[in-house]
Design a protein around this motif. Structure first.
Motif, mmCIF file in Angstrom:
data_model
loop_
_atom_site.group_PDB
_atom_site.id
_atom_site.type_symbol
_atom_site.label_atom_id
_atom_site.label_comp_id
_atom_site.label_asym_id
_atom_site.label_seq_id
_atom_site.Cartn_x
_atom_site.Cartn_y
_atom_site.Cartn_z
ATOM 1 N N TYR A 108 0.822 -1.221 0.000
ATOM 2 C CA TYR A 108 0.000 0.000 0.000
ATOM 3 C C TYR A 108 0.857 1.273 0.000
ATOM 4 N N ARG B 252 1.954 4.049 -2.977
ATOM 5 C CA ARG B 252 1.365 5.400 -2.919
ATOM 6 C C ARG B 252 2.230 6.444 -2.269
ATOM 7 N N LEU C 214 -10.145 4.529 7.203
ATOM 8 C CA LEU C 214 -10.265 3.593 8.321
ATOM 9 C C LEU C 214 -11.279 4.087 9.348
ATOM 10 N N SER D 213 -20.092 1.590 1.260
ATOM 11 C CA SER D 213 -18.991 0.638 1.405
ATOM 12 C C SER D 213 -19.385 -0.463 2.382
ATOM 13 N N SER D 214 -18.905 -1.690 2.107
ATOM 14 C CA SER D 214 -19.176 -2.751 3.073
ATOM 15 C C SER D 214 -18.061 -2.852 4.104
ATOM 16 N N MET E 164 -14.831 1.838 11.289
ATOM 17 C CA MET E 164 -14.045 1.448 12.477
ATOM 18 C C MET E 164 -14.048 2.494 13.592
#
Ligand code: HEC
Length: 210
Positions: A149, A153, A167, A177-178, A182
């Motif tokens: 990741y 990036r 997050l 979004s599924s 958090m």
């Protein structure tokens, strides 16, 4: 078995027996689902009630019209909280542990988690949906692979903020979004979200090694 047959007959009777068949049936299904979870000591069963965002996502089967999608992402973005001192890159080693942990906040387990263990001991359960450390073979694929990741990036402020926000509340960027919200849902604290951000972005993280 006998019970299930009875329940099914009740549902079928509900479906054909009234003018408001569809509503009756869905109310019955909701009741049935709710009653099938066994609440443990101190468990927050309010999670079974949908909030406005979840209601809209259910209504449009996760594909809301642009106007509703905008309203959702705006509302969810407003929930994002940052850790003290706005330090969004925490401790990647702790982030690694949290990403692996699948413990906490379960409902409907055969033996519900005791109250003491439900507080503050949650994991992020990231491997349920994502590949992360290339050495870990047991990874889900509901979400995109996060291996490399940060290597892909970089660690600019924009990437760090994007990652933290994702997050904390995945639905601030992808309306339905599924991925669990958090931070917003209190699964992880802001400091823990910062630790996992560091685990994803930091060049030292095992995720970003060749
Ligand atoms: C129930 C499944 C699920 C769980 C658990 C989950 N995710 Fe996700 N995640 C997704 C899905 C689906 C997407 C793609 C949709 C989106 O971007 O919201 C996603 C997207 C992401 C993205 C954005 C990827 C990109 O290319 O921009 C990041 C970063 C991410 N997840 C990290 C995590 C981390 C870290 C954890 C653990 C703390 C985690 N996810 C837990 C399902 C999940």
């Amino acid at each position: 078995m006998k019970n299930r047959t009875l329940i099914l007959s009740a549902l079928v009777a509900g479906a054909f027996g009234s003018a408001h068949a569809a509503e009756d049936l869905s109310a019955k299904v909701e009741k049935l689902v709710a009653s099938s979870f066994k609440p443990g000591e101190g468990q927050d069963m309010s999670r079974l009630a949908q909030d406005e965002t979840q209601k809209l996502c259910s209504k449009y089967r996760n594909n809301p019209p642009a106007k509703d999608a905008d309203a959702i992402t705006k509302r969810e973005r407003a929930t994002i909280k940052y850790p003290d001192g706005n330090k969004l890159m925490g401790d990647w080693k702790n982030g690694e542990k949290l990403a692996k942990g699948g413990f906490g906040m379960r409902i409907g387990a055969i033996e519900p988690d005791p109250a003491a263990k439900q507080k503050g001991g949650n994991g992020g359960n990231c491997y349920a949906c994502h590949a992360l450390d290339p050495k870990e073979v047991a990874a889900g694929n509901i979400g995109p692979s996060l291996t490399g990741y940060g290597a892909l990036r970089g660690a600019s402020d924009d990437i760090v903020t994007y990652t933290y926000d994702k997050l904390y509340n995945a639905q601030a960027t992808v309306a339905c979004s599924s991925m669990p919200r958090m931070g917003h849902n209190g699964i992880l604290t802001p400091a823990q979200v910062a630790d996992i951000t560091a685990y994803l972005v930091s060049p030292e993280s095992p995720l970003n090694q060749k």
